[in-house]
Motif scaffolding. Structure first.
Motif, PDB file in Angstrom:
ATOM      1  N   LEU A 175      -1.727  24.461 -11.910  1.00  0.00           N
ATOM      2  CA  LEU A 175      -1.094  24.723 -10.622  1.00  0.00           C
ATOM      3  C   LEU A 175       0.413  24.918 -10.795  1.00  0.00           C
ATOM      4  O   LEU A 175       1.043  24.272 -11.634  1.00  0.00           O
ATOM      5  CB  LEU A 175      -1.360  23.575  -9.656  1.00  0.00           C
ATOM      6  N   ILE A 176       0.976  25.807  -9.977  1.00  0.00           N
ATOM      7  CA  ILE A 176       2.421  26.039  -9.943  1.00  0.00           C
ATOM      8  C   ILE A 176       2.963  25.505  -8.630  1.00  0.00           C
ATOM      9  O   ILE A 176       2.453  25.839  -7.558  1.00  0.00           O
ATOM     10  CB  ILE A 176       2.765  27.532 -10.034  1.00  0.00           C
ATOM     11  N   LEU A 177       3.998  24.688  -8.704  1.00  0.00           N
ATOM     12  CA  LEU A 177       4.689  24.209  -7.509  1.00  0.00           C
ATOM     13  C   LEU A 177       6.051  24.882  -7.452  1.00  0.00           C
ATOM     14  O   LEU A 177       6.797  24.881  -8.429  1.00  0.00           O
ATOM     15  CB  LEU A 177       4.843  22.696  -7.532  1.00  0.00           C
ATOM     16  N   ARG A 178       6.371  25.473  -6.307  1.00  0.00           N
ATOM     17  CA  ARG A 178       7.659  26.141  -6.121  1.00  0.00           C
ATOM     18  C   ARG A 178       8.562  25.263  -5.267  1.00  0.00           C
ATOM     19  O   ARG A 178       8.143  24.735  -4.240  1.00  0.00           O
ATOM     20  CB  ARG A 178       7.461  27.500  -5.453  1.00  0.00           C
ATOM     21  N   LEU A 179       9.804  25.150  -5.696  1.00  0.00           N
ATOM     22  CA  LEU A 179      10.780  24.298  -5.020  1.00  0.00           C
ATOM     23  C   LEU A 179      12.042  25.103  -4.727  1.00  0.00           C
ATOM     24  O   LEU A 179      12.652  25.664  -5.643  1.00  0.00           O
ATOM     25  CB  LEU A 179      11.126  23.094  -5.898  1.00  0.00           C
ATOM     26  N   VAL A 180      12.420  25.146  -3.463  1.00  0.00           N
ATOM     27  CA  VAL A 180      13.709  25.703  -3.058  1.00  0.00           C
ATOM     28  C   VAL A 180      14.479  24.571  -2.390  1.00  0.00           C
ATOM     29  O   VAL A 180      14.075  24.083  -1.330  1.00  0.00           O
ATOM     30  CB  VAL A 180      13.547  26.874  -2.070  1.00  0.00           C
ATOM     31  N   PRO A 181      15.560  24.082  -2.991  1.00  0.00           N
ATOM     32  CA  PRO A 181      16.327  23.017  -2.336  1.00  0.00           C
ATOM     33  C   PRO A 181      16.816  23.491  -0.970  1.00  0.00           C
ATOM     34  O   PRO A 181      17.345  24.592  -0.820  1.00  0.00           O
ATOM     35  CB  PRO A 181      17.513  22.797  -3.290  1.00  0.00           C
TER      36      PRO A 181
ATOM     37  N   SER B 275      14.107  30.672  -6.824  1.00  0.00           N
ATOM     38  CA  SER B 275      13.335  29.447  -6.607  1.00  0.00           C
ATOM     39  C   SER B 275      13.087  28.755  -7.947  1.00  0.00           C
ATOM     40  O   SER B 275      13.003  29.409  -8.985  1.00  0.00           O
ATOM     41  CB  SER B 275      11.983  29.760  -5.962  1.00  0.00           C
ATOM     42  N   LEU B 276      12.967  27.444  -7.922  1.00  0.00           N
ATOM     43  CA  LEU B 276      12.549  26.677  -9.090  1.00  0.00           C
ATOM     44  C   LEU B 276      11.037  26.518  -9.067  1.00  0.00           C
ATOM     45  O   LEU B 276      10.442  26.319  -8.001  1.00  0.00           O
ATOM     46  CB  LEU B 276      13.197  25.290  -9.078  1.00  0.00           C
ATOM     47  N   GLN B 277      10.410  26.606 -10.229  1.00  0.00           N
ATOM     48  CA  GLN B 277       8.966  26.402 -10.322  1.00  0.00           C
ATOM     49  C   GLN B 277       8.641  25.450 -11.466  1.00  0.00           C
ATOM     50  O   GLN B 277       9.262  25.502 -12.522  1.00  0.00           O
ATOM     51  CB  GLN B 277       8.237  27.740 -10.531  1.00  0.00           C
ATOM     52  N   VAL B 278       7.638  24.615 -11.221  1.00  0.00           N
ATOM     53  CA  VAL B 278       7.092  23.720 -12.239  1.00  0.00           C
ATOM     54  C   VAL B 278       5.658  24.148 -12.486  1.00  0.00           C
ATOM     55  O   VAL B 278       4.864  24.283 -11.546  1.00  0.00           O
ATOM     56  CB  VAL B 278       7.144  22.253 -11.786  1.00  0.00           C
ATOM     57  N   ARG B 279       5.301  24.357 -13.748  1.00  0.00           N
ATOM     58  CA  ARG B 279       3.983  24.883 -14.105  1.00  0.00           C
ATOM     59  C   ARG B 279       3.108  23.780 -14.703  1.00  0.00           C
ATOM     60  O   ARG B 279       3.576  22.734 -15.125  1.00  0.00           O
ATOM     61  CB  ARG B 279       4.116  26.012 -15.129  1.00  0.00           C
ATOM     62  N   GLY B 280       1.807  24.108 -14.748  1.00  0.00           N
ATOM     63  CA  GLY B 280       0.862  23.271 -15.480  1.00  0.00           C
ATOM     64  C   GLY B 280       0.472  21.979 -14.801  1.00  0.00           C
ATOM     65  O   GLY B 280       0.109  21.009 -15.464  1.00  0.00           O
ATOM     66  N   LEU B 281       0.511  21.942 -13.474  1.00  0.00           N
ATOM     67  CA  LEU B 281       0.085  20.750 -12.747  1.00  0.00           C
ATOM     68  C   LEU B 281      -1.431  20.723 -12.614  1.00  0.00           C
ATOM     69  O   LEU B 281      -2.105  21.747 -12.746  1.00  0.00           O
ATOM     70  CB  LEU B 281       0.718  20.732 -11.352  1.00  0.00           C
ATOM     71  N   THR B 282      -1.957  19.557 -12.325  1.00  0.00           N
ATOM     72  CA  THR B 282      -3.363  19.409 -11.973  1.00  0.00           C
ATOM     73  C   THR B 282      -3.451  18.905 -10.538  1.00  0.00           C
ATOM     74  O   THR B 282      -2.442  18.502  -9.941  1.00  0.00           O
ATOM     75  CB  THR B 282      -4.072  18.399 -12.901  1.00  0.00           C
TER      76      THR B 282
END
Length: 431
Positions: free
Chosen positions: A25-31, A63-70
């Motif tokens: 899963l990819i989570l996108r973060l925009v402060p 945007s910031l993204q964090v990859r590889g979530l479950t």
């Protein structure tokens, strides 16, 4: 042959709705305020390692993204972000320059208008689709002309007065005072919402189906003066991505250099603000040592690449792995007139607008589209492992006096040389 149908077309990852792809899963973060501290970026990098696969990204829209979530690690990551004191932007996208309010060159501070529109559109939450966006360009050092928008507002100064040029989808612009500009934007958003979550501005009655090509501004790399006499320094992530350790090292470098905060910016750039001249030089020097882009003429700045295989389930080739070799091979042509897009499927996530050269992953190889979008690919013609060598031959073609890289490619396209070197070519737009 045809491109593999890309999954989830029209969908984007979000803070509350991560998107599944090949590496999780990819989570996108925009402060919400556009900025985070060095300590918060360090903490985010640590959380990306603890709850994801340790890969982070800055997108083309900043945007910031964090990859590889479950499924099990999404909530802990969200909690970690909130515990760091980072407030995520929720709801539909309103993009403004990361230097709004700080940039002495801007015609207007976009933040008050953005706040007015966001407050006015609060009742539309859940009714607008995930790709519906508003772009508010106050002018200044970091332009947003390359951002696609359902509603675009651009500041125009005439003496002491500021008016806003408002464009809905591909329609004609209207020049309005700020309250009227906000009202027109909100009316358009309401009408889009009434058509359902799949609707965009171009679906509105009387709105042209396509937007004009406003041109893509250069990546905001380098040093920018701020209104208070200090500086911002923009550095680029190689093809928008890096290990969490790289982000942590950049946070350390910004802190040592005396940065006030860090701001994800358009074209996969990270801005450190509040620096003095020595601090800006120190931050850029350390970023260069870490392998980042620090100058607008870096060949990598003109190459967009999606993650590719195996990170994306739609991908036909490892786009980001091939990107450094492609940038190096094409460097003689990358003079600011040429953009290159490595799109491992026909979806075109990394560069939605047409590029000068787009390489599209298809069953059995890579197809080339000249001056067009990935969806215009005809069929595979070139093995992925042969791409860089063919492009080096292409870049070695002698230019006529005064001929740009883009001009050379157009000439080679007309003479069918481009197809001979790189395989199947489809031109999908008139330029």
């Amino acid at each position: 042959m045809s491109p593999r149908p890309p999954a989830r077309r029209g969908t984007c990852p979000a803070f509350l709705a991560p998107m599944e792809t090949g590496d999780g899963l990819i989570l996108r973060l925009v402060p919400a305020e556009g900025a985070i501290s060095s300590g918060q970026l360090r903490g985010l990098a640590s959380a990306a390692t603890a709850f994801g696969n340790g890969m982070m990204e800055i997108t083309a829209r900043g945007s910031l993204q964090v990859r590889g979530l479950t499924a099990e690690t999404v909530a802990p990551l969200q909690d970690a972000i909130l515990d760091l004191g980072i407030t995520p932007r929720l709801g539909f996208a309103i993009d403004i320059s990361p230097l709004s309010g700080l940039d002495p060159r801007e015609a207007a501070d976009a933040r008050p208008l953005a706040h007015r529109i966001r407050e006015g559109a609060a009742g539309l939450a859940g009714k607008l689709g995930p790709k519906v966006s508003v772009v508010i360009d106050g002018g200044g050092a970091i332009g947003l002309a390359g951002h696609k928008a359902d509603v675009r507002l651009a500041a125009m100064r005439s003496g002491a007065d500021v008016r806003w040029s408002v464009t809905i989808g591909g329609g004609a612009a209207e020049l309005l005072a700020e309250p009227d500009a906000a009202a027109l934007a909100l009316d358009a958003l309401s009408r889009i919402a009434a058509l359902g979550r799949r609707a965009r501005a171009t679906d509105l009655p009387g709105c042209p189906a396509t937007q004009g090509d406003a041109g893509k501004p250069p990546a905001p790399l380098g040093t920018f003066p701020l209104a208070d006499g200090r500086f911002a320094c923009g550095i680029g992530l190689p093809f928008g991505a890096g290990a969490a350790d790289l982000f942590a090292a950049l946070a350390d470098a910004a802190e040592v250099a005396g940065a006030g905060d860090l701001r994800p910016a358009t074209e996969r750039v990270l801005l450190a603000t509040g620096l003095d001249a020595d601090g800006a030089r120190a931050f850029a020097t350390e970023a260069r040592r870490l392998g980042c882009l620090v100058a607008p003429d870096d060949p990598r700045a003109f190459v967009a690449a999606c993650p590719g295989a195996p990170a994306c389930v739609c991908a036909h080739f490892p786009a980001r792995d091939l990107a450094p070799g492609v940038a190096e091979a094409l460097a003689p042509l990358l003079d600011g007139t040429v953009t290159v897009h490595l799109s491992a499927c026909a979806k075109g996530c990394a560069h939605p607008a047409p590029a000068t050269l787009t390489f599209v992953g298809m069953d059995g190889g890579i197809a080339l589209v000249h001056e067009g979008a990935p969806s215009g690919a005809l069929g595979p013609a070139l093995p992925a492992d042969a791409l860089a060598a063919r492009l080096a031959t292409l870049a070695g073609t002698p230019r006529a006096p005064g001929e740009t890289g883009r001009g050379l490619l157009a000439r080679m396209r007309e003479a069918d040389v481009l197809a001979g070197l790189c395989g199947c070519v489809k031109e999908t737009t008139d330029r």
